[in-house]
Design a protein around this motif. Structure first.
Motif, PDB file in Angstrom:
ATOM      1  N   THR A 103       0.830  -1.199   0.000  1.00 40.35           N
ATOM      2  CA  THR A 103       0.000   0.000   0.000  1.00 40.35           C
ATOM      3  C   THR A 103       0.867   1.253   0.000  1.00 40.35           C
ATOM      4  O   THR A 103       0.586   2.213  -0.725  1.00 40.35           O
ATOM      5  N   ILE A 104       1.926   1.248   0.783  1.00 43.40           N
ATOM      6  CA  ILE A 104       2.838   2.394   0.808  1.00 43.40           C
ATOM      7  C   ILE A 104       3.523   2.577  -0.542  1.00 43.40           C
ATOM      8  O   ILE A 104       3.711   3.705  -1.016  1.00 43.40           O
ATOM      9  N   TYR A 105       3.862   1.467  -1.209  1.00 41.97           N
ATOM     10  CA  TYR A 105       4.452   1.547  -2.548  1.00 41.97           C
ATOM     11  C   TYR A 105       3.460   2.170  -3.533  1.00 41.97           C
ATOM     12  O   TYR A 105       3.851   2.983  -4.384  1.00 41.97           O
ATOM     13  N   SER A 106       2.186   1.822  -3.420  1.00 40.61           N
ATOM     14  CA  SER A 106       1.163   2.405  -4.292  1.00 40.61           C
ATOM     15  C   SER A 106       1.035   3.908  -4.050  1.00 40.61           C
ATOM     16  O   SER A 106       0.903   4.688  -5.001  1.00 40.61           O
ATOM     17  N   VAL A 107       1.089   4.303  -2.786  1.00 39.55           N
ATOM     18  CA  VAL A 107       1.039   5.737  -2.454  1.00 39.55           C
ATOM     19  C   VAL A 107       2.237   6.455  -3.070  1.00 39.55           C
ATOM     20  O   VAL A 107       2.101   7.534  -3.656  1.00 39.55           O
ATOM     21  N   ALA A 108       3.409   5.856  -2.952  1.00 36.39           N
ATOM     22  CA  ALA A 108       4.622   6.476  -3.494  1.00 36.39           C
ATOM     23  C   ALA A 108       4.549   6.582  -5.018  1.00 36.39           C
ATOM     24  O   ALA A 108       4.974   7.591  -5.589  1.00 36.39           O
ATOM     25  N   SER A 109       4.010   5.562  -5.680  1.00 36.29           N
ATOM     26  CA  SER A 109       3.926   5.625  -7.143  1.00 36.29           C
ATOM     27  C   SER A 109       2.922   6.685  -7.591  1.00 36.29           C
ATOM     28  O   SER A 109       3.163   7.393  -8.573  1.00 36.29           O
ATOM     29  N   ILE A 110       1.807   6.834  -6.888  1.00 38.56           N
ATOM     30  CA  ILE A 110       0.849   7.894  -7.227  1.00 38.56           C
ATOM     31  C   ILE A 110       1.474   9.255  -6.996  1.00 38.56           C
ATOM     32  O   ILE A 110       1.348  10.169  -7.824  1.00 38.56           O
ATOM     33  N   HIS A 111       2.207   9.406  -5.895  1.00 38.05           N
ATOM     34  CA  HIS A 111       2.859  10.684  -5.596  1.00 38.05           C
ATOM     35  C   HIS A 111       3.941  11.000  -6.633  1.00 38.05           C
ATOM     36  O   HIS A 111       4.060  12.149  -7.073  1.00 38.05           O
TER      37      HIS A 111
ATOM     38  N   VAL B 119       4.071  14.238  -9.190  1.00 37.73           N
ATOM     39  CA  VAL B 119       5.186  15.187  -9.278  1.00 37.73           C
ATOM     40  C   VAL B 119       5.732  15.242 -10.697  1.00 37.73           C
ATOM     41  O   VAL B 119       6.069  16.315 -11.205  1.00 37.73           O
ATOM     42  N   ASP B 120       5.817  14.087 -11.370  1.00 40.30           N
ATOM     43  CA  ASP B 120       6.375  14.036 -12.722  1.00 40.30           C
ATOM     44  C   ASP B 120       5.483  14.732 -13.752  1.00 40.30           C
ATOM     45  O   ASP B 120       5.977  15.273 -14.741  1.00 40.30           O
ATOM     46  N   GLU B 121       4.165  14.727 -13.537  1.00 36.32           N
ATOM     47  CA  GLU B 121       3.250  15.301 -14.523  1.00 36.32           C
ATOM     48  C   GLU B 121       3.175  16.815 -14.454  1.00 36.32           C
ATOM     49  O   GLU B 121       2.568  17.442 -15.299  1.00 36.32           O
ATOM     50  N   GLY B 122       3.702  17.422 -13.433  1.00 33.67           N
ATOM     51  CA  GLY B 122       3.753  18.870 -13.405  1.00 33.67           C
ATOM     52  C   GLY B 122       2.852  19.532 -12.382  1.00 33.67           C
ATOM     53  O   GLY B 122       2.624  20.728 -12.460  1.00 33.67           O
ATOM     54  N   GLY B 123       2.316  18.789 -11.443  1.00 34.63           N
ATOM     55  CA  GLY B 123       1.613  19.445 -10.352  1.00 34.63           C
ATOM     56  C   GLY B 123       0.134  19.165 -10.255  1.00 34.63           C
ATOM     57  O   GLY B 123      -0.425  19.218  -9.172  1.00 34.63           O
ATOM     58  N   ASP B 124      -0.556  18.919 -11.382  1.00 36.03           N
ATOM     59  CA  ASP B 124      -1.988  18.647 -11.288  1.00 36.03           C
ATOM     60  C   ASP B 124      -2.219  17.161 -11.083  1.00 36.03           C
ATOM     61  O   ASP B 124      -1.633  16.321 -11.767  1.00 36.03           O
ATOM     62  N   ILE B 125      -3.085  16.856 -10.145  1.00 34.72           N
ATOM     63  CA  ILE B 125      -3.423  15.462  -9.866  1.00 34.72           C
ATOM     64  C   ILE B 125      -4.890  15.260 -10.227  1.00 34.72           C
ATOM     65  O   ILE B 125      -5.728  16.133  -9.999  1.00 34.72           O
TER      66      ILE B 125
ATOM     67  N   GLN C 250      -6.559  11.354  -6.578  1.00 32.58           N
ATOM     68  CA  GLN C 250      -6.794  11.873  -5.235  1.00 32.58           C
ATOM     69  C   GLN C 250      -7.561  10.867  -4.388  1.00 32.58           C
ATOM     70  O   GLN C 250      -7.220  10.626  -3.228  1.00 32.58           O
ATOM     71  N   ILE C 251      -8.583  10.263  -4.985  1.00 28.40           N
ATOM     72  CA  ILE C 251      -9.380   9.281  -4.250  1.00 28.40           C
ATOM     73  C   ILE C 251      -8.541   8.050  -3.937  1.00 28.40           C
ATOM     74  O   ILE C 251      -8.564   7.531  -2.815  1.00 28.40           O
ATOM     75  N   LEU C 252      -7.774   7.566  -4.912  1.00 25.80           N
ATOM     76  CA  LEU C 252      -6.920   6.394  -4.681  1.00 25.80           C
ATOM     77  C   LEU C 252      -5.857   6.682  -3.623  1.00 25.80           C
ATOM     78  O   LEU C 252      -5.572   5.837  -2.767  1.00 25.80           O
TER      79      LEU C 252
END
Length: 111
Positions: free
Chosen positions: A59-67, A71-77, A82-84
């Motif tokens: 679960t922590i790995y999934s959080v890190a990959s979403i984060h 960051v890589d996409e430029g700031g918009d999530i 957000q829900i995931l």
């Protein structure tokens, strides 16, 4: 997954409440825990704790990959991300707290 975690947390809270008050149920629960700790009990406890730890790390790995993707996409999530992210953070915090309570209660019960 979250329903299971809440069930475990409420079961642990019930055990704590049973241990606080001196009732015949307390003696029965202590006798039951003594029987569980004999034989295969410690092996089962370590297996369950290891499984919860591995799921928590996933679960922590999934959080890190979403984060990282955020960051890589430029700031918009995206709203989906957000829900995931919120779901994974809730699961990880519940598993961490449950594992901590479980380990502490096991240590206290040993002494």
């Amino acid at each position: 997954m979250i329903q299971l975690l809440f069930t475990l947390i409420f079961a642990e809270m019930a055990l704590i409440i049973i241990f606080v008050f001196k009732t015949p149920l307390r003696k029965l629960v202590i006798m039951g825990l003594d029987r569980v700790k004999r034989g295969r009990g410690p092996l089962i406890v370590k297996t369950v704790a290891g499984t919860v730890f591995v799921v928590m790390m996933s679960t922590i790995y999934s959080v890190a990959s979403i984060h990282t993707r955020w960051v890589d996409e430029g700031g918009d999530i995206t709203p989906t991300d957000q829900i995931l992210l919120a779901q994974h953070l809730l699961e990880a915090s519940l598993m961490g707290n449950q594992t901590l309570i479980f380990c502490l209660s096991n240590l206290v019960y040993q002494f």
